[in-house]
Design an enzyme around this catalytic site. Structure first.
Site, PDB file in Angstrom:
ATOM      1  CE  LYS A 137      -4.115  -2.030   1.049  1.00 21.74           C
ATOM      2  NZ  LYS A 137      -5.354  -1.881   0.300  1.00 21.74           N
ATOM      3  CE  LYS A 241     -11.974  -4.804  -2.596  1.00 23.74           C
ATOM      4  NZ  LYS A 241     -10.821  -4.530  -3.451  1.00 23.74           N
TER       5      LYS A 241
HETATM    6 MG    MG Z   1      -7.282  -1.980  -3.913  1.00 30.34          MG
END
Ligand code: MG
Length: 307
Positions: A137, A241
């Site tokens: 990240k 997702k």
């Molecule tokens: Mg992501």
């Protein structure tokens, strides 16, 4: 007609998960069971993620409580788009019952690295596995520092490792340009969601300016958003997702019609939702890429079905 029953669950994260939307302590969801007149079973799962635009757990629970005890195929396939996680849950239960697809082949999983400087604490323990994919990240602290860590990270990863970066929409035009300039000539698989959802045109421009591929995630949380981004000309990667995207049958159509380059990813669902999502991934990922389902070790307990 199908007999319908449902089982709400709650699982505790070992370490609460820090997200842009606060601290996530428990994963709540609902397991669904359909039974046909011959006694065949189909399982599905509703695993909502309201900060990604799905219904809430309570909205999904209300929907289940208000549903009749027996459902027709039409009822299963006409759940409102306002309930994308429920659309996924009900349809995948039906698919599980009616399509006897063989077990999913093992797809390689990407491994999420600790954010920021914490990444260096685990690097030495990484096994040198050829071709392993890691995700890190970015956009969480000062860019100068992060760019230094980035260089150090690249030189310390196991040989032949693949690295993906995920900014979760946290960069600005200026910092996104700096990151992509830093990625030039390096083996970065892609940069995920550099800018906020509202800055779609800017992300298109970034695709033209740099050689590193850009992936959309937050921008394509539901099927409608996915369609919109295709229509507006997105030709990069789509992170899917599946558990919150909506109807899996419509998702199949969309991916197959447009031959999308997808990376399937988890929303911390149980094995039931994960297997349904991985079946889609095995069928729909057109480019061999690691999936994002590496969630072992996040929960203290497995969901145990008692009945
Ligand atoms: Mg992501």
């Amino acid at each position: 007609m199908y007999r319908f029953s449902f089982f709400p669950y709650r699982r505790q994260f070992i370490q609460p998960l820090q997200t842009h939307h606060g601290c996530w302590k428990n994963r709540q969801g609902i397991l669904l069971k359909l039974t046909d007149d011959k006694g065949n079973l189909g399982w599905g799962e509703i695993a909502p993620l309201p900060w990604f635009g799905s219904e809430t757990f309570l909205e999904a629970l209300t929907l289940c409580r208000q549903s009749p005890k027996t459902l027709s195929k039409t009822e299963i396939f006409t759940i409102s788009e306002k309930f994308p996680a429920s659309q996924f849950g009900f349809e995948s239960a039906w698919l599980n019952l009616t399509e006897k697809t063989p077990l999913t082949p093992e797809l390689p999983n990407s491994q999420l690295l600790p954010t920021g400087e914490a990444v260096f604490s685990i690097l030495e323990s990484l096994k040198p596995e050829a071709g392993k994919t890691f995700k890190w990240k970015i956009g969480v602290t000062d860019i100068e520092l992060e760019l230094q860590w980035f260089d150090r990270l690249l030189s310390s990863l196991p040989p032949n490792a693949t690295l993906r970066l995920d900014a979760n929409g946290g960069l600005t035009w200026e910092t996104a340009n700096r990151w992509l300039a830093a990625c030039e000539g390096k083996a970065i698989e892609f940069l995920e969601q550099p800018l906020p959802v509202t800055e779609f045109d800017e992300m298109l421009q970034l695709c033209d300016r740099y050689t590193t591929t850009i992936a959309l995630d937050e921008s394509v949380a539901t099927l409608r958003q996915l369609e919109t981004c295709i229509r507006r000309g997105w030709r990069g990667i789509f992170v899917v997702k599946a558990a919150i995207a909506g109807s899996p049958t419509q998702l199949r159509q969309l991916c197959e019609t447009h031959r999308l380059d997808t990376v399937f990813s988890s929303v911390f669902e149980t094995r039931i939702g994960r297997e349904a999502a991985l079946r889609l991934a095995a069928r729909l990922q057109t480019v061999p890429r690691a999936v994002g389902f590496g969630i072992e070790g996040w929960f203290a307990d497995e969901v145990v079905l008692k009945f």
